[in-house]
Design a protein around this motif. Structure first.
Motif, mmCIF file in Angstrom:
data_model
loop_
_atom_site.group_PDB
_atom_site.id
_atom_site.type_symbol
_atom_site.label_atom_id
_atom_site.label_comp_id
_atom_site.label_asym_id
_atom_site.label_seq_id
_atom_site.Cartn_x
_atom_site.Cartn_y
_atom_site.Cartn_z
ATOM 1 N N GLU A 25 11.017 -6.090 -28.633
ATOM 2 C CA GLU A 25 10.720 -5.676 -30.000
ATOM 3 C C GLU A 25 12.015 -5.689 -30.798
ATOM 4 N N VAL A 84 10.357 0.269 -22.591
ATOM 5 C CA VAL A 84 9.156 0.226 -23.426
ATOM 6 C C VAL A 84 9.234 -0.888 -24.471
ATOM 7 N N ASN A 85 10.447 -1.214 -24.924
ATOM 8 C CA ASN A 85 10.582 -2.239 -25.961
ATOM 9 C C ASN A 85 10.595 -3.672 -25.415
ATOM 10 N N VAL A 86 10.574 -3.808 -24.103
ATOM 11 C CA VAL A 86 10.540 -5.161 -23.521
ATOM 12 C C VAL A 86 9.090 -5.613 -23.432
ATOM 13 N N LYS B 125 12.233 8.255 -20.242
ATOM 14 C CA LYS B 125 11.364 7.094 -20.073
ATOM 15 C C LYS B 125 11.425 6.269 -21.361
ATOM 16 N N HIS B 126 11.541 6.961 -22.478
ATOM 17 C CA HIS B 126 11.744 6.301 -23.764
ATOM 18 C C HIS B 126 12.189 7.362 -24.760
ATOM 19 N N GLY B 183 5.053 -3.523 -25.661
ATOM 20 C CA GLY B 183 5.693 -3.738 -24.365
ATOM 21 C C GLY B 183 5.308 -2.706 -23.323
ATOM 22 N N TYR B 184 4.454 -1.758 -23.682
ATOM 23 C CA TYR B 184 4.133 -0.685 -22.737
ATOM 24 C C TYR B 184 2.734 -0.881 -22.169
#
Lengths: 184, 570
Positions: A25, A84-86, B125-126, B183-184
């Motif tokens: 992202e 998470v952004n991948v 985790k984020h 992406g999640y």
């Protein structure tokens, strides 16, 4: 596409590397997340190139050449996928990749070295893209090995300032990309 | 409806079903503390931000619901970094809201500014830095979604002060699409071929072990585990993070594996021909020297986090799935080994030869710490929740308490965070007020976070704390005794300094002290009878007691040292 340069035998990089093409992202801090992951897991980055991705301003593509000796590729994949952004990762084995890199070098010139310099530039299929009374700037878009060769050839010249972009790569046509199971 | 960002934040927490927030206000988070006054959400005012984080963890571990903490920017945020790291290591679902300086001030070294999203990048985790009030609902909803799905973990939401003060048109994301997380994708589904291979390995195994980790608790898979174990009769070891996932009283339970595990659990893993590893990550405290761990075993690894598979140990079969799904599927297939009588006969001899043990109590004192734990267990109601700090007392608590159900063991595993116990016990009691909650603590740990007993008294959270006071940083002392030729370096704490009874009383708690087994019994009874205020009992324990069994760091699990009284047994 310009032909491969010939400057003697090309010395292949001793590092066993893999090329990861990572779609992320396009958000603040994403490059830091990717780079930080590599740093804290002890995966060595050999080179890295980032640019907005095709088709969409929401995404960027990071091309990472990873030293496959420092970490099993499966681990690199697994950990990267947890970011998470991948959004997507594809892995291109060096033999299955068409790789290119851009090299820019500014070299001081004078009467004594001009001829030999022009020989080198010509042999490498590099082009002169800027010039003044005392310098030339040359550009080479080639394989990483081709760029290595020109870099070595220019080392003999004093007053060289050289920049390389790091490689980008796409799969050779007809070769399927490899994508292990993803998860987080 | 137009509201402020601060109101939107609180409203978002309400939408996520949050019933309690542990926190401490400050400059940058000030706007958010105003609408809290009008919210049904209970706020528990801690005395140190680390306490807020560990309370949220204790709440999450006891209830299975995400814990929520809220603190201000700068030092408020850095004080909660330890709990975030702890939750990251133990896969505990946590949502932490931090105040941040106003957007225009970010990057200027403003008062109480720190780059908390940068600092916590590797231990969350984020995390999110919220850039506009409109984004608040999405960030909160995404934080809860990420914290609680897949492999759970901590998520941080950093909220600049001016974003909290600005107005926005209220909305809330409906469905995953609006969370905008391309992406999640947490794992779902099982690979049929891998399941078949797992069943085939199980069918031919003669010495299988169920190596059960915290993932079984996170996936609420304890019932599937029990059904599967009872049908197949495979022996069960529960790691430090999985205590309570399988009843200790069960005939198939071998107890805890690892550095201070039972002889039977450690040795069964070493001799196994097949490990069914479920929701566990081959931590070094379990494996000892990895190259010597379970050398004859094939491995079926069930984990929701695919990056855990083949990270430490190469596996034969990988089931990238949650523990409940995988165990349920294996149960449905009827996967089972043949007769395990020979294997069980061998295991029973280990259990009989080397049970957990300690030297008999001495009537004149000092107390045996293991005896204190067994006595508290015997005198407390069924279903009592136990929290621990980190060190000898933690290992003894895991060994000598009997865990029968999920959510009754609150502990810091991966990070080994001293001082975890008291605030985590408070959080657990808030989540399960009907349960008796004991914190088994060490004197070193207690001194790190004891100030939260003031919080407990002020907020009416009547936990009980047992300090196993041996006047030392006991685990470090044990290592110095065993591996540094008894050269005790910087481990003496003094049993009388501070005076724990007076300290407890100063914080509005009841303070008790016990030096002998007789005093101990009275103190435990008294503590269990008090249900309106927190109680602290200073149990004076024997300094020379060590945790056994023990596998030295980096040694093979084959070289397990049993209790001195058991040495030389066949």
């Amino acid at each position: 596409m310009s032909p491969e340069p010939f400057l003697g035998d090309v010395e292949h990089s001793p590092v066993r590397h893999h090329i990861l093409s990572v779609l992320v992202e396009n958000k603040a801090g994403v490059l830091a997340r990717v780079a930080g992951l590599f740093a804290r897991r002890g995966f060595n980055i050999y080179s890295l190139a980032v640019a907005p991705a095709e088709s969409h301003e929401r995404f960027s593509r990071i091309t990472i050449v990873v030293d496959a000796e420092t970490a099993p590729l499966e681990q690199v994949f697994g950990q990267l996928h947890k970011l998470v952004n991948v959004v997507d990762i594809s892995d291109i084995a060096p033999d299955d990749a068409v790789e290119r890199e851009l090299l820019l070098a500014t070299i001081a010139t004078d009467v004594d070295n001009r001829t030999s310099l022009l020989d080198v530039i010509g042999a490498a299929n590099a082009s002169i893209i800027d010039v003044d009374a005392h310098h030339v700037t040359v550009m080479l878009a080639a394989t990483p090995e081709g760029c290595d060769a020109l870099e070595r050839a220019l080392e003999a010249h004093p007053g060289v300032e050289l920049h390389r972009t790091g490689r980008v790569a796409v799969p050779r046509l007809g070769v399927p990309t490899h994508e292990p199971a993803r998860s987080r | 409806m137009e509201i402020t960002g601060a109101q939107a934040l609180i409203k978002s927490l309400e939408r996520e079903g949050v019933e309690v927030v542990f926190g401490l206000p400050g400059g940058a988070i000030l706007p958010v503390y105003d609408p809290i006054l009008d919210s049904p959400i209970r706020h528990i005012l801690v005395r140190h931000e680390q306490g807020a984080g560990h309370m949220a963890e204790g709440y999450a571990l006891a209830t299975g619901r995400p814990g929520v903490a809220m603190v201000t920017s700068g030092p408020g945020a850095t004080n909660i970094v330890t709990p975030i790291a702890n939750a990251h290591m133990d896969s505990t679902p946590l949502v932490v809201v931090t105040g941040q300086v106003a957007r225009a001030a970010i990057g200027t070294d403003a008062f109480q500014e720190c780059d908390i999203t940068g600092i916590t990048m590797g231990i969350t985790k984020h995390n999110f830095l919220v850039s506009s009030p409109h984004e608040i609902p999405r960030a909160v909803a995404a934080a809860f979604h990420i914290a609680t799905t897949g492999r759970p973990g901590p998520v941080l939401v950093d909220l600049p002060k001016d974003v909290a003060q600005s107005r926005m048109e209220w909305w809330y994301p409906e469905g995953l699409e609006e969370l905008d997380l391309p992406g999640y994708r947490p794992l779902v589904g099982l690979d049929e071929a891998e399941l078949e291979r797992a069943a085939a390995l199980l069918a031919t195994s003669e010495r299988p072990v169920l190596y059960v980790g915290g993932g079984v608790l996170k996936a609420r898979a304890h019932e599937q585990l029990r059904a599967f174990a009872e049908r197949t009769r495979i022996p069960v070891v529960t790691t430090l993070m999985a205590r309570g996932a399988f009843p200790d009283s069960h005939e198939l339970a071998l107890g805890m594996p690892g550095m201070h595990g039972t002889y039977a659990a450690v040795t069964a893993l070493q001799r196994a021909d097949l490990l069914l590893a479920v929701g566990t990550r081959f931590d070094d405290r379990v494996t000892g020297r990895v190259s010597a761990f379970a050398p004859g075993a094939k491995v079926i690894h069930v984990d929701i986090d695919a990056a855990e598979i083949n990270k430490i140990r190469r596996v034969e079969v990988a089931l990238r799935a949650d523990a409940a799904g995988a165990l349920g599927a294996l149960e449905e297939m009827g996967a089972a080994p043949a007769n395990l009588d020979v294997w069980w006969k061998e295991i029973r001899t280990w259990q009989e030869s080397y049970p957990l043990t300690y030297d008999p109590p001495v009537e004149a004192g000092p107390l045996r710490p293991q005896h204190v734990i067994e006595s508290i267990h015997a005198a407390s109601p069924e279903g009592t929740v136990v929290a621990a700090g980190v060190g000898q007392h933690q290992m003894w608590a895991s060994q000598f308490w009997r865990f029968e159900e999920p959510g009754t063991w609150i502990n810091s595993g991966g990070a080994g965070t001293m001082g975890f116990g008291v605030p985590a016990a408070i959080g657990a009691k808030v989540g399960r007020p009907e349960r008796t909650v004991w914190c088994i603590d060490g004197d070193g740990c207690f001194q790190m976070t004891a100030q939260e007993l003031t919080t407990a008294r002020a907020e009416g959270i009547p936990i009980k704390v047992a300090i196993l006071n041996n006047a030392y940083l006991g685990m470090v002392r044990q290592w110095q005794e065993m591996f540094y030729e008894e050269r005790y370096s910087e481990v003496y704490l003094d049993a009388d300094l501070p005076d724990y009874v007076k300290w407890a009383e100063a914080m509005g708690c009841v303070g008790l002290r016990a030096r002998t087994p007789a005093e101990m019994r009275v103190a435990i009874e008294e503590a269990n009878a008090i249900n309106d205020v927190p109680v602290v009992v200073d149990f004076r324990t024997d300094t020379s007691e060590k945790v056994f069994p023990m596998v030295a760091a980096g040694a093979s699990n084959d070289d397990i040292m049993v209790h001195p009284s058991q040495r030389g047994r066949a």
